[in-house]
Write an enzyme that holds these catalytic residues in place. Structure first.
Site, PDB file in Angstrom:
ATOM      1  CE  LYS A 156       0.971   7.165  -6.431  1.00 26.91           C
ATOM      2  NZ  LYS A 156       0.714   8.559  -6.128  1.00 26.91           N
ATOM      3  CB  CYS A 159     -12.694  -1.530   9.526  1.00 30.06           C
ATOM      4  SG  CYS A 159     -11.069  -0.788   9.742  1.00 30.06           S
TER       5      CYS A 159
END
Length: 362
Positions: free
Chosen positions: A251, A342
Site C-alpha cells: 500500500k 451498487c
DNA sequence: GTCCGGGTCT
DNA sequence: AGACCCGGAC
C-alpha cells in the site's frame, strides 16, 4: 486511514519522471526482498529501546499519560514545539455528507446477465456518482491546497518527507501524522543523515502520537540509513526497492511511487478501496466470482480492468467516500447517490451482524 | 469499560 | 495468527 490530505500537503511540483514500468511484480518482490536488499538484514535491530510504557496500566490512564507527555515534551534535548494537534483535529461533523440532497444524477441500470458487462458499463457512472457525493460534503481528503509546507522543500527533501510521513501514517489519522512530520521538521529531522544520528528512543518519543511509534521509529531509522548508503540520501525510485524497506508494504510503496515520484506503478489499496471495491462487485478472487480477501488480491483484480488514468485518483476518491458514506459498519446507503448501481446497497444490516457471534468461543 | 480497525512484520 | 498503538464506536 486517510493519507490523501497529508500527502496533498507535500505535493511535488509538476516536474516528474514519466517512465512507467511493469506494475505486476510486487509479490515477487516481497518474497525476495531479503536477497534483493542485503542491507535490510544488516540494519536489523541494532538498538533495543526500552520504554516506560511497558508497565501495565489502564487504557485511560495511559491515554492521559501520553497526552501529558506530549504536552511536556519541550524538555527534551532536541528542542521541539509540539505542533498543535488539536488544531488539526478531524471534525467529523464536517466530514459527513450533510443532506440527502447530495444525491447526484442517477444513471439508469439495466439488468445484464453478465456481471462483468455491468461493471464495464457502469464503472464510470459509479466514479462520477462518488465524485458528486464528495463535492457536497467535505471529507478530510477534500481539504486541499495545503501545498505550503511541502512546496518549500527542494524535490529531494520533499520525497524524503513523503516517505517518512507515509511510513508514519498507517493506522494514524493524517492530522496526527502531519503534526508528527512538522515536529520532525522543526527538529531538522526530515533528513536521513540527521535521523541516522538521532537516538532511536528519542525519535520514537518525537513521533509518539502516531500509532506503533516505536516500531515505526525503528523502521524509519533503518530506511534512512538505506537511503543514505544506497541512494545518495534520496529515496528509492522503484517499487521493488521501496518494498524492500522494512515497514513499507504494498500500500505504502504504491502510494510513495505515485506521490513522491509521480510514477504510479499500481493502485494503492487500503482498507477503504478494498472494502468498497468488493461492495461494488468490482473485484474477484482469481478465477472465481468470490470477493477478494486481501488488499493485494483487490489490487491485482482492480488493475486488470480499471484504466490506468484512474489508478492514482481512485484512492483518495474511495477513501473519502469510505469515511463519510460507505463506512465499514452501517454504510449509509440511503444517503448514497449510487445506491442504484451498487449490488450491495442496503444488503448489510444496519444492526450488528453475524460478526457478533465472533465474541469468544474458541 | 471494552472492543475493534488498520498496514506491516514475524 | 498475534503484536504493535491509539482513538473512536459501542
Amino acid at each position: 486511514m486517510p493519507l490523501a490530505l497529508l500527502l496533498s500537503r507535500i505535493r511535488l511540483p509538476p516536474a516528474a519522471m514519466a517512465s512507467t514500468r511493469s506494475a505486476s511484480s510486487a509479490r515477487l518482490v516481497r518474497a525476495s526482498r531479503a536477497e534483493a536488499n542485503p542491507v535490510v538484514r544488516e540494519v536489523k535491530r541494532e538498538s533495543s529501546v526500552s520504554f516506560d510504557i511497558s508497565k501495565p496500566e489502564s487504557p485511560s490512564v495511559k491515554r492521559k499519560r501520553v497526552k501529558r507527555e506530549l504536552e511536556e515534551n519541550g524538555e527534551h534535548p532536541v528542542k521541539q514545539v509540539v505542533p498543535d494537534i488539536e488544531d488539526f483535529r478531524y471534525d467529523k461533523t464536517k466530514a459527513l455528507i450533510s443532506s440527502s440532497k447530495a444525491t447526484p444524477p442517477l444513471v439508469k441500470v439495466e439488468k445484464k446477465a453478465r456481471v462483468s458487462a455491468v461493471i464495464k458499463e457502469n464503472w464510470e457512472a459509479v466514479l462520477r456518482g462518488i465524485k458528486n457525493m464528495r463535492l457536497s460534503g467535505q471529507a478530510p481528503v477534500d481539504t486541499k491546497g495545503c501545498e505550503k509546507a511541502g512546496s518549500l522543500l527542494p524535490p529531494k527533501e520533499r520525497r524524503f518527507a513523503v516517505l517518512i510521513s507515509t511510513m508514519m501514517s498507517s493506522q494514524t489519522k493524517d492530522e496526527v501524522t502531519h503534526a508528527a512530520v512538522e515536529r520532525l521538521s522543526e527538529n531538522g529531522l526530515l533528513d536521513p543523515d540527521a535521523i541516522v544520528r538521532t537516538d532511536e528512543a528519542m525519535l520514537a518519543n518525537l513521533i509518539k502520537p502516531v500509532g506503533f511509534y516505536q516500531r515505526k521509529a525503528q523502521f524509519i531509522k533503518e530506511a534512512s540509513k538505506i537511503c543514505l548508503e544506497r541512494f545518495g540520501g534520496d529515496i528509492p525510485d522503484s517499487l521493488n526497492e521501496l518494498l524492500a524497506l522494512r515497514g513499507v508494504g504494498p500500500k505504502m510503496a504504491h502510494l510513495v511511487m505515485s506521490i513522491a515520484w509521480k510514477n504510479t506503478q499500481g493502485i494503492c489499496v487500503d482498507t477503504h478501496v478494498h472494502r468498497i471495491s468488493n461492495r461494488l462487485g468490482w473485484v474477484f478472487r482469481e478465477g472465481t466470482k468470490q470477493k477478494t480477501t486481501t488488499p493485494e488480491q483487490t489490487r491485482i483484480s482492480l488493475e486488470k480492468w480499471l484504466p490506468k488514468d484512474e489508478w492514482e485518483p481512485i484512492n483518495p476518491l474511495l477513501v473519502g467516500f469510505g469515511q463519510t458514506i460507505c463506512t465499514p459498519l452501517r454504510p449509509k446507503c440511503d444517503m448514497c447517490g449510487i445506491n442504484n448501481l451498487c449490488p450491495s446497497a442496503f444488503k448489510e444490516s444496519s444492526s450488528p451482524n453475524p460478526k457478533q457471534k465472533k465474541t469468544r468461543s474458541p
